[in-house]
Design an enzyme around this catalytic site. Sequence first.
Site, PDB file in Angstrom:
ATOM      1  N   GLY A 106      18.402 -16.435  18.205  1.00  0.00           N
ATOM      2  CA  GLY A 106      18.064 -17.296  17.158  1.00  0.00           C
ATOM      3  C   GLY A 106      18.434 -16.698  15.847  1.00  0.00           C
ATOM      4  O   GLY A 106      18.378 -15.701  15.609  1.00  0.00           O
ATOM      5  N   VAL A 142      20.334  -5.523  19.747  1.00  0.00           N
ATOM      6  CA  VAL A 142      19.645  -5.669  20.719  1.00  0.00           C
ATOM      7  C   VAL A 142      18.457  -6.426  20.546  1.00  0.00           C
ATOM      8  O   VAL A 142      17.549  -6.074  19.627  1.00  0.00           O
ATOM      9  CB  VAL A 142      19.376  -4.235  21.551  1.00  0.00           C
ATOM     10  CG1 VAL A 142      18.386  -4.113  22.527  1.00  0.00           C
ATOM     11  CG2 VAL A 142      20.645  -3.469  21.441  1.00  0.00           C
ATOM     12  N   ASP A 177      26.559  -9.434  28.677  1.00  0.00           N
ATOM     13  CA  ASP A 177      25.841  -9.433  27.548  1.00  0.00           C
ATOM     14  C   ASP A 177      24.512  -8.606  27.763  1.00  0.00           C
ATOM     15  O   ASP A 177      24.334  -7.516  26.689  1.00  0.00           O
ATOM     16  CB  ASP A 177      25.259 -10.966  27.129  1.00  0.00           C
ATOM     17  CG  ASP A 177      24.490 -10.796  25.853  1.00  0.00           C
ATOM     18  OD1 ASP A 177      24.699 -11.092  24.894  1.00  0.00           O
ATOM     19  OD2 ASP A 177      23.082 -10.730  26.022  1.00  0.00           O
ATOM     20  N   LYS A 195      23.842  -4.320  25.814  1.00  0.00           N
ATOM     21  CA  LYS A 195      22.432  -4.238  25.005  1.00  0.00           C
ATOM     22  C   LYS A 195      22.078  -2.939  25.823  1.00  0.00           C
ATOM     23  O   LYS A 195      21.512  -2.114  24.920  1.00  0.00           O
ATOM     24  CB  LYS A 195      21.562  -5.478  25.023  1.00  0.00           C
ATOM     25  CG  LYS A 195      22.091  -6.542  24.420  1.00  0.00           C
ATOM     26  CD  LYS A 195      21.331  -7.587  24.478  1.00  0.00           C
ATOM     27  CE  LYS A 195      21.838  -9.134  23.788  1.00  0.00           C
ATOM     28  NZ  LYS A 195      20.961 -10.087  24.434  1.00  0.00           N
ATOM     29  N   LYS A 216      26.933  -6.759  19.540  1.00  0.00           N
ATOM     30  CA  LYS A 216      26.548  -5.783  20.736  1.00  0.00           C
ATOM     31  C   LYS A 216      27.717  -5.497  21.353  1.00  0.00           C
ATOM     32  O   LYS A 216      27.843  -4.227  21.849  1.00  0.00           O
ATOM     33  CB  LYS A 216      25.537  -6.338  21.588  1.00  0.00           C
ATOM     34  CG  LYS A 216      25.855  -7.670  22.442  1.00  0.00           C
ATOM     35  CD  LYS A 216      24.780  -8.600  22.196  1.00  0.00           C
ATOM     36  CE  LYS A 216      25.411  -9.960  21.709  1.00  0.00           C
ATOM     37  NZ  LYS A 216      24.546 -11.038  21.605  1.00  0.00           N
TER      38      LYS A 216
END
Length: 431
Positions: free
Chosen positions: A307, A137, A206, A210, A110
Amino acid sequence: MATTTASESSAAPALKVAILGFGTVGSAVARILCDLPAGAPIRLSHVFNRNVERKRVDWAPADVCWSSEFDSVLSSDADIIVELIGGMAPAHDYVTRALSAGKSVVTANKKLIAAHGPQLSELARKNGAALCFGASVAGGVPVIDALQDGLAGDRLYRVSGILNGTCNYILTKLESEGVTFAEALTGAQAAGFAEADPTDDVDGFDARAKLVILTRIGLKAIVPPEEVPCTSIRGVQAVDFLYAHELGATIRQISRSERKQSEVFASVQPALVPIESPMAHITGSLNLVLSSGRYGGQTAFSGHGAGGHSTAVAVVSDVVAIARGRAKAQAPHANAVSLPVSGNFESKHYIRFTVNDRPGIVAAIANVLATHSINIDALLQKPGFDREALPFVVTLEACPSALLEAAMADLRKLDFMVQPPVTMPILTKEL
Ligand SMILES: NC(=O)c1ccc[n+]([C@@H]2O[C@H](COP(=O)([O-])OP(=O)(O)OC[C@H]3O[C@@H](n4cnc5c(N)ncnc54)[C@H](OP(=O)(O)O)[C@@H]3O)[C@@H](O)[C@H]2O)c1
């Protein structure tokens, strides 16, 4: 013509996939590719990582080439480069060189796409290659494809969401367990939801990267990431949830962006969201994106925002899109225009003061707010706190956030404050 999934066989020779970066996501992508049946349209051909020998696994086919030399991967017969190193250097250089060589690129990065997406998309187009970043994203939630293709018939004017699982995990711990911010952060780090250096997550950078990508894809507006205002969640305390609940709301880190003619309003900040809003029901490390369109109204996308496995699914789906020949036609940044950005949303606000109690405090605060033409809506004070560090809340009628900022500069100077006041917008359920 029939289309193929990652596991369906195809008559054409399989496209060769080189993975750069064999970490959490890279190894999960490799695992999916190595589990494909014979005859699948894509196959793992190269793994690149620094000091690659320690990364070798026994479940990869023997013909996979393991390398620590990017140049040898670039000059190989790999068709698609999957960049999963992260960060700007050397990822930016590698992606630029791969696209310049006409190789299609898939990335989950990103930071890179927020900073250089339009230029890299243009480079891909010029060289007849594709650039896909569906995993950049909301991890495994296919929101980029949905905004780009699924909602292409609408005119989107707003995107908003809970885009950072770490912040959501911390805030929901404050809410459900009444712990301090430091305890919630330590718990998030122990559970693997937060980095050792949590700055990018808790201070909003972060989520901002996005949001900038969603703004480009959904609202067709290019805004510089560094110009989108970010407010950290570090100031939020468990007591804020007690007051938020009293107001029929909870607190989430909300990223939102709205296009109005020739301007974009955007911000990342903790905010009060009404209990009946879908945002209020996103707990733990889940993500949610809401889009609002002129014709189709509101659409929600939610799921695991991070994840290895869920992110790897998004990456492999992009590889499949390239194998199907669909990705090159997408031109992800086409028709997006550069617009000025401002964080000056108009909304109701919440201010939590923590004061050394004495007579005249409310009058002093009301006086400063009145000087800035801001109207108080309500005053809330829960019993049972020490007079030396007494938290109480003032809610304000709707005003532009810039007006409130000017007032806050004066309020912070008042000598009875024992902590900096905490301000948050009170959002409506439409966000
Ligand atoms: N993890 C997630 O849940 C998630 C979700 C969405 C998006 N993403 C994105 O996916 C990307 C990868 O994330 P990740 O979590 O998989 O990161 P990671 O576990 O840190 O993996 C990065 C890999 O790249 C290697 N690497 C780092 N710098 C290198 C260099 N200069 N040269 C060669 N190899 C290098 C690392 O090697 P070493 O082992 O030597 O450090 C490591 O194997 C990032 O852009 C991230 O933002 C991740």
